[in-house]
Design an enzyme around this catalytic site. Structure first.
Site, PDB file in Angstrom:
ATOM      1  N   LYS A  74      -1.490  34.144 -22.461  1.00 13.89           N
ATOM      2  CA  LYS A  74      -2.434  34.762 -23.395  1.00 13.89           C
ATOM      3  C   LYS A  74      -3.696  35.252 -22.690  1.00 13.89           C
ATOM      4  O   LYS A  74      -4.116  36.385 -22.888  1.00 13.89           O
ATOM      5  CB  LYS A  74      -2.775  33.753 -24.490  1.00 13.89           C
ATOM      6  N   THR A  76      -4.098  35.846 -19.511  1.00 11.69           N
ATOM      7  CA  THR A  76      -3.689  36.897 -18.573  1.00 11.69           C
ATOM      8  C   THR A  76      -3.532  38.228 -19.297  1.00 11.69           C
ATOM      9  O   THR A  76      -3.991  39.279 -18.814  1.00 11.69           O
ATOM     10  CB  THR A  76      -2.364  36.499 -17.892  1.00 11.69           C
ATOM     11  N   ARG A  97     -13.234  32.320 -23.383  1.00 10.83           N
ATOM     12  CA  ARG A  97     -13.838  30.995 -23.365  1.00 10.83           C
ATOM     13  C   ARG A  97     -13.996  30.501 -21.929  1.00 10.83           C
ATOM     14  O   ARG A  97     -13.296  30.935 -21.032  1.00 10.83           O
ATOM     15  CB  ARG A  97     -12.961  30.000 -24.124  1.00 10.83           C
ATOM     16  N   LYS A 108      -2.763  21.311 -18.114  1.00  8.37           N
ATOM     17  CA  LYS A 108      -2.747  22.756 -18.370  1.00  8.37           C
ATOM     18  C   LYS A 108      -3.237  23.578 -17.181  1.00  8.37           C
ATOM     19  O   LYS A 108      -2.782  24.693 -16.935  1.00  8.37           O
ATOM     20  CB  LYS A 108      -3.611  23.051 -19.610  1.00  8.37           C
ATOM     21  N   ALA A 276      -8.996  24.349 -29.389  1.00  7.74           N
ATOM     22  CA  ALA A 276      -8.439  25.104 -30.511  1.00  7.74           C
ATOM     23  C   ALA A 276      -7.664  24.238 -31.488  1.00  7.74           C
ATOM     24  O   ALA A 276      -7.415  24.651 -32.608  1.00  7.74           O
ATOM     25  CB  ALA A 276      -7.536  26.211 -29.988  1.00  7.74           C
ATOM     26  N   PHE A 304      -4.501  28.637 -28.176  1.00 13.34           N
ATOM     27  CA  PHE A 304      -3.169  28.234 -28.609  1.00 13.34           C
ATOM     28  C   PHE A 304      -2.495  29.322 -29.455  1.00 13.34           C
ATOM     29  O   PHE A 304      -2.790  30.501 -29.303  1.00 13.34           O
ATOM     30  CB  PHE A 304      -3.212  26.889 -29.329  1.00 13.34           C
ATOM     31  N   PHE A 385       9.514  39.109 -17.345  1.00 12.63           N
ATOM     32  CA  PHE A 385       9.915  38.396 -16.138  1.00 12.63           C
ATOM     33  C   PHE A 385      11.189  39.032 -15.598  1.00 12.63           C
ATOM     34  O   PHE A 385      11.958  39.652 -16.352  1.00 12.63           O
ATOM     35  CB  PHE A 385      10.169  36.908 -16.437  1.00 12.63           C
ATOM     36  N   TRP A 413       0.476  40.510 -15.088  1.00  8.95           N
ATOM     37  CA  TRP A 413       0.396  39.452 -14.074  1.00  8.95           C
ATOM     38  C   TRP A 413       0.708  40.038 -12.697  1.00  8.95           C
ATOM     39  O   TRP A 413       0.034  39.752 -11.722  1.00  8.95           O
ATOM     40  CB  TRP A 413       1.378  38.321 -14.401  1.00  8.95           C
TER      41      TRP A 413
END
Length: 559
Positions: A74, A76, A97, A108, A276, A304, A385, A413
């Site tokens: 998210k 990224t 944030r 994480k 969140a 999230f 991917f 990415w």
């Protein structure tokens, strides 16, 4: 290209002097408070004293499906779309944030984006940055110290030590501090009582900080914080303790938004960071307003999945600050959707159309919520991917288009802004569509009905069950006049239900609210479900074990 870690990519980037980034906002060095060459704070008064872009900024929210171990991307995507908009000639700012040290050293990891779509300097952003979180923790703990000192010095307000609801805070995952007894050692050491610690990002001070629109608003909100009750049942506030002025003094510099940049030199405000699944999970209102003042397009995110962050963004942040998103990006991956369909993480790279079809309903529920509950146009960003097959991509695309939402592949990415051009073009188109923000509930509804509206409309639950303690506190808060404010749901991020093991799009379930707490300064009520805690613990192998620094000061292991 060979694989490089996020930190290696970030460290190889040649950053622009932050004064060059400020020039893109028509700001001079005199408008900045410099923190070295690559970070600066902007005074909140610049909203009043400097001309803006001259256009009404378009606000773009990035959200996602429920997070999985397979990853979604998210932050990224948020950064990559902003860079793509800049490549398309748009005046754009990204607003994110600040990461908490707890997740950085826990499971994480950091939160500065990834690959070639990052905000930098990523080591600073993920560690102490400009000291905002330390200031928030200090303000939180000053209030805690003043509560216990008041009791020790005679307790003029008649605070009931058994009904103190204010917790101490530290920005670290430390389960040992969840429940403690302090004040031990004799009369001179304080009043012996049970105490608790929260992680700083779960502190109400963080929520107050992120929803404040000025230093005066901050001070007033801090004064409204309820720290507990008197023996007669009267709410006691930080204002009653005369603590809010000193707390605001500790926060006066932290309240100034932080200006940094993306790898491609797009201006970025990184400011505030409430959890969140406990608080509202959005960056500060001030940073969002400042971004919208200086830019024509602002890309922000909410924590999230859309059931948590996006719902709170709409029902709490937008409602309080008078904001409205013009478009929403919903991030997903084929791998994560297969995981939602029952495939173990080790096998998500293999084509499995049957599992994908079972997992896609999770994405479709979030799409329906954004379009039908909140009324905002959306696009699905499918992080691509190399293991994704054409058949899998086609299946996701077809299912979303049946709901009237397009799917755009995102390769930010790997390629930075170039990999998000198609997504950015779709976002621009969505921003030009007329829309009207609807909320999941109205403020004048009773507390239990607001909770039921979120659970049934957003989660898809059949209803809500309230514990005896939750019912009692709802009655108490209603009698005290706190029933006309928003509700902040504290729920697992991993499922639409309150059971993190129920993946996909469950049906036939109910939500159980075990407790209700008041965040009067922030201006919302928190409904606690499941096993949600305000102080996480470290995992068996914490990320901290792989983080290091060499003799030159170069950090490694941050991703």
């Amino acid at each position: 290209m060979g694989y490089k870690s996020d930190i290696e990519i970030a460290q190889e980037c040649e950053l622009k002097d932050i004064r060059e980034i400020a020039k893109k906002l028509n700001l001079t060095e005199d408008d900045l408070e410099l923190y070295g060459k690559y970070k600066a704070k902007l005074h909140y008064n610049l909203l009043k004293t400097t001309p803006g872009s001259g256009n009404q900024a378009k606000l773009i929210l990035t959200t996602a499906i429920n997070p999985t171990p397979a990853g979604e991307g998210k932050s990224t995507t948020t950064v990559g779309v902003a860079d793509a908009l800049a490549r398309l000639g748009k005046n754009v700012i990204v607003a994110l944030r600040e990461p908490s040290l707890g997740p950085v050293f826990g499971v994480k990891g950091g939160a500065a984006g990834g690959g070639y779509a990052q905000v930098v300097p990523m080591e600073d952003i993920n560690l102490h940055f400009t000291g905002d979180f330390h200031a928030i923790g200090a303000a939180n703990n000053l209030l805690a110290a003043m509560i216990d000192n008041h009791i020790y010095q005679g307790n003029e307000l008649d605070i009931d030590p058994r009904r103190i609801t204010w917790h101490r805070a530290v920005d670290m995952n430390d389960r040992q501090l969840r429940n403690a007894v302090d004040g031990l050692g004799g009369k001179a050491q304080g009043y012996v009582r049970e105490d608790h610690w929260d992680i700083t990002v779960a502190s109400e001070v963080m929520a107050v900080f992120c929803l404040s629109t000025s230093i005066d608003d901050l001070k007033e909100r801090l004064g409204r914080i309820v720290i507990g009750y008197s023996r007669a049942g009267k709410p006691i506030t930080a204002g009653d303790l005369k603590a809010n002025g000193a707390m605001a003094a500790l926060l006066k510099d932290a309240l100034k938004p932080n200006l940094v940049q993306t790898l491609e030199g797009t201006p970025a405000f990184v400011h505030g960071g409430p959890f969140a699944n406990i608080a509202h999970g959005c960056n500060s209102v001030l940073a969002t307003q400042m971004a919208m003042h200086f830019a024509d397009y602002v890309v922000t995110e909410a924590g999230f999945g859309a059931d948590l962050g996006a719902e709170k963004f709409m029902d709490i942040k937008c409602r309080m600050a008078g904001l409205k998103p013009d478009a929403v990006i919903i991030v997903a991956t084929v791998k994560a959707l297969k995981y939602n369909g029952g495939v173990p993480k080790a096998d998500v790279q293999k084509e499995n159309l049957e599992a994908l079809e079972k997992g896609i309903p999770n994405l479709l529920k979030h799409v329906e919520n954004i379009k039908n509950v909140f009324g905002i146009p959306a696009v699905v960003a499918l992080n691509k991917f190399v293991t994704d097959t054409d058949a899998e991509i086609e299946l996701v695309t077809r299912k979303c288009q049946e709901l009237g939402v397009n799917v755009k592949l995102s390769e930010v990415w790997e390629k930075g802004g170039e990999g998000g051009l198609a997504l950015a073009e779709e976002v621009i188109k969505l921003c030009d569509q007329p829309s009207e923000l609807h909320y999941a509930y109205e403020l004048d509804m009773p507390i239990d009905k607001k909770i039921e509206a979120i659970a049934t409309k957003v989660y898809g639950a059949d209803g809500v069950d309230f514990s005896a303690a939750a019912k009692k506190e709802i009655d108490n808060l209603t009698k005290l006049g706190y029933d006309k404010i928003p509700v902040c749901m504290a729920k697992t991020q991993y499922s639409l239900t309150d059971d993190e093991k129920k993946l996909g799009r469950p049906t036939g379930f109910r939500i159980t609210v075990r407790d209700i707490t008041l965040s009067a300064g922030a201006g919302f009520i928190v409904a606690l479900t499941g096993s949600i805690m305000k102080m996480p613990g470290l995992p068996k192998v914490p990320a901290a074990e792989r983080i290091d620094v060499d003799s030159t000061g170069k950090i490694s292991g941050l991703f």
